[in-house]
Scaffold this motif. Structure first.
Motif, PDB file in Angstrom:
ATOM      1  N   ILE A 174       0.983  -1.025   0.115  1.00  0.00           N
ATOM      2  CA  ILE A 174      -0.100  -0.323  -0.018  1.00  0.00           C
ATOM      3  C   ILE A 174       0.729   1.059  -0.066  1.00  0.00           C
ATOM      4  O   ILE A 174       1.904   1.432   0.813  1.00  0.00           O
ATOM      5  N   GLU A 206      -1.331  -5.286   2.541  1.00  0.00           N
ATOM      6  CA  GLU A 206      -2.349  -6.131   2.783  1.00  0.00           C
ATOM      7  C   GLU A 206      -2.070  -7.596   2.896  1.00  0.00           C
ATOM      8  O   GLU A 206      -1.611  -8.162   1.721  1.00  0.00           O
ATOM      9  N   ASP A 245     -13.303  -1.985   4.329  1.00  0.00           N
ATOM     10  CA  ASP A 245     -13.058  -2.482   3.015  1.00  0.00           C
ATOM     11  C   ASP A 245     -14.117  -2.315   2.002  1.00  0.00           C
ATOM     12  O   ASP A 245     -15.257  -2.338   2.517  1.00  0.00           O
ATOM     13  N   LYS A 263     -11.352   2.115   2.281  1.00  0.00           N
ATOM     14  CA  LYS A 263     -10.991   1.670   1.284  1.00  0.00           C
ATOM     15  C   LYS A 263     -11.871   1.624   0.145  1.00  0.00           C
ATOM     16  O   LYS A 263     -12.775   1.146   0.299  1.00  0.00           O
ATOM     17  N   ASP A 307     -13.513   0.776  -2.887  1.00  0.00           N
ATOM     18  CA  ASP A 307     -13.659  -0.159  -3.746  1.00  0.00           C
ATOM     19  C   ASP A 307     -13.211  -0.197  -5.013  1.00  0.00           C
ATOM     20  O   ASP A 307     -13.401   0.994  -5.941  1.00  0.00           O
ATOM     21  N   ARG A 308     -12.344  -1.065  -5.712  1.00  0.00           N
ATOM     22  CA  ARG A 308     -11.929  -1.384  -6.914  1.00  0.00           C
ATOM     23  C   ARG A 308     -13.064  -0.972  -8.174  1.00  0.00           C
ATOM     24  O   ARG A 308     -12.599  -0.236  -8.926  1.00  0.00           O
ATOM     25  N   GLU A 346      -8.379   1.364  -3.966  1.00  0.00           N
ATOM     26  CA  GLU A 346      -8.034  -0.039  -4.200  1.00  0.00           C
ATOM     27  C   GLU A 346      -8.053  -0.201  -5.849  1.00  0.00           C
ATOM     28  O   GLU A 346      -8.918   0.332  -6.583  1.00  0.00           O
ATOM     29  N   GLN A 390      -3.400   1.207  -3.809  1.00  0.00           N
ATOM     30  CA  GLN A 390      -3.134  -0.119  -3.804  1.00  0.00           C
ATOM     31  C   GLN A 390      -3.586  -0.755  -5.043  1.00  0.00           C
ATOM     32  O   GLN A 390      -4.642  -0.455  -5.552  1.00  0.00           O
TER      33      GLN A 390
END
Ligand code: C2E
Ligand code: CA
Ligand code: CA
Length: 409
Positions: A171, A183, A306, A327, A329-330, A363, A383
């Motif tokens: 990260i 992570e 998350d 975090k 989300d992707r 992320e 990340q």
């Protein structure tokens, strides 16, 4: 306390052998993995009647583990059969987690079914319904019941036999370009099937309760890994380690105690540990979650939410929990340039998160444009594959040893 995990190993029955005997009390149901079986009912006049056959994918012996009544029929292997066993305790733990309406309806259907079976002669010639065999097989196959039970059994073995490993993904701090931590992500290297992705086994581990043991293993392994990494690279006391936890972990009474014990046993400072949890935990068990998180935060650990943005919580709701990190989300990052709304969402998550004094991590960052835009929007850390994929411990060590040179290159 760890939940009882009572999944059993697959069993084999030879041709002619009885799997279930009528009148016995039963504490196991079976999913037929291979082979055909015959269902036999002994009637009051002493004669035995065959009422059907079942093949792969069928579930047998389920009634007695639901309501504790004696077996209503015998089941005999017509050829060599493989079965997967589901114990009464395992079944009831799943049932206890189900919606109360589902539980009641299941009991009602079962009672009616027993009543129907008692009148088997009157009804056995009625036409117009698909055979139970067809229905069950289709259902079991559609629900991937056999596959998921197999994976659950094998995952239990994997945990006991050291087939699990952790990979670590760095990260990065977006201002300094430094690695702030890693992570820990679980990997299962199955001896025959090869690599099984966590998206397949984590949900099954959660459903079966095996996740609790797995998470404790991951926490312990990640802490020990962090110590080894620090020792071999000289990056001492400055890296964080993020570990994922599920709602089942949070529901266990001794969660906090286990985390404390692991930290002290491995000599990792509490402020180096980040607990990653999802919004779902906060929504499902708000009181337990608040209490647990407060204890962890007081002890110095950090709490990250998350996959933020995929759940239903609002930021005002989050405000009432002790959360340090969001975090993003992707899925928002992936479509950032295709979908205007995503940029706006990212912008507002960052803005509101900052107002609540939270640190924001993006992320799944995969390219330079995403890095630049996220930096511009004020995101703190990132990340993703652009920086590095999750990697084994020895690669982490190599990366850290060369990082200062890479950064200035
Ligand atoms: P997650 O916690 O959201 O972890 C991030 C996932 O995104 C990881 O997938 C990581 O490899 C992947 N990823 C990171 N950067 C990129 C990128 O730039 N592009 C793409 N396409 N993917 C990226 P992974 O390792 O397959 O893990 C999947 C999920 O499995 C995790 O999602 C997490 O929910 C769960 N998981 C993994 N390890 C554990 C564990 O130890 N405990 C628990 N409870 N869950 C875990
Ligand atoms: Ca995570
Ligand atoms: Ca995530």
């Amino acid at each position: 306390m760890l939940p009882d995990v009572l999944l059993k190993k697959p069993r084999t029955y030879n041709e002619g052998e009885y799997i279930i005997r009528q009148g016995d009390s039963g504490d196991t149901a079976y999913i037929l993995e291979k082979g055909q079986v015959e269902i036999l009912i002994k009637k009051e006049d002493g004669k035995t009647k065959s009422i059907g056959t079942r093949g792969p994918g069928s579930i047998i012996g389920e009634m007695a583990i639901i309501d504790n009544e004696p077996r209503t029929a015998s089941i005999r292997a017509m050829e060599n059969c493989n079965v997967l066993e589901i114990s009464r305790q395992d079944f009831h733990r799943r049932l206890d987690n189900a919606d109360p309406i589902l539980q009641t309806i299941m009991q009602v259907i079962l009672t009616r079914y027993r009543d129907t079976l008692a009148r088997i002669d009157e009804i056995s010639d009625k036409k117009g319904f698909p055979s139970p065999e067809e229905v069950e097989r289709e259902f079991a196959l559609e629900q991937d019941a056999v596959e998921s039970l197999k994976i659950a059994n094998e995952f239990k073995e994997a945990l006991d036999h050291g087939e699990l490993a952790l990979f670590y993904q760095p990260i990065i701090d977006m201002k300094s370009n430094d690695i702030t931590g890693f992570e820990a992500l679980m990997r299962w290297n199955h001896p025959e099937r090869g690599f099984i992705p966590p998206d397949v086994f984590i949900p099954i581990a959660e459903e079966t309760g095996l996740i609790v043991k797995a998470s404790l293993w991951a926490l312990n392994e990640a802490c020990k890994g962090l110590k080894r990494i620090e020792h071999k690279t000289g990056w001492k006391d400055c890296l964080t380690m993020s570990v994922n936890f599920s709602s089942t972990d949070f529901a266990t009474e001794d969660f906090v105690e286990n985390v404390y014990n692991t930290l002290s046993k491995t000599d990792v400072a509490a402020n180096q540990l980040i607990l990653e949890i999802t919004e779902r935990i906060l929504m499902q068990q708000p009181e337990t979650a608040r209490e647990t998180l407060e204890m962890c935060q007081k002890a110095g650990m950090h709490i990250a939410i998350d996959d933020f943005g995929t759940g239903y919580s609002s930021l005002s709701y989050l405000h009432s929990f002790p959360i340090d990190i969001l975090k993003i989300d992707r899925s928002f990052v992936v479509d950032m340039f295709k979908n205007e709304k995503n940029i706006e969402l990212i912008r507002s998550i960052i803005g509101l998160g900052k107002n609540l004094k939270m640190n924001i991590v993006a992320e799944g960052v995969e390219n330079k444009e995403e890095v630049d835009t996220l930096k511009f929007l004020g995101c703190d850390r990132a990340q993703g594959y652009y920086f590095a994929k999750p990697m084994a411990e020895d690669e982490v060590i190599k990366l850290l040893k060369s990082w200062d040179n890479l950064k200035t290159a």
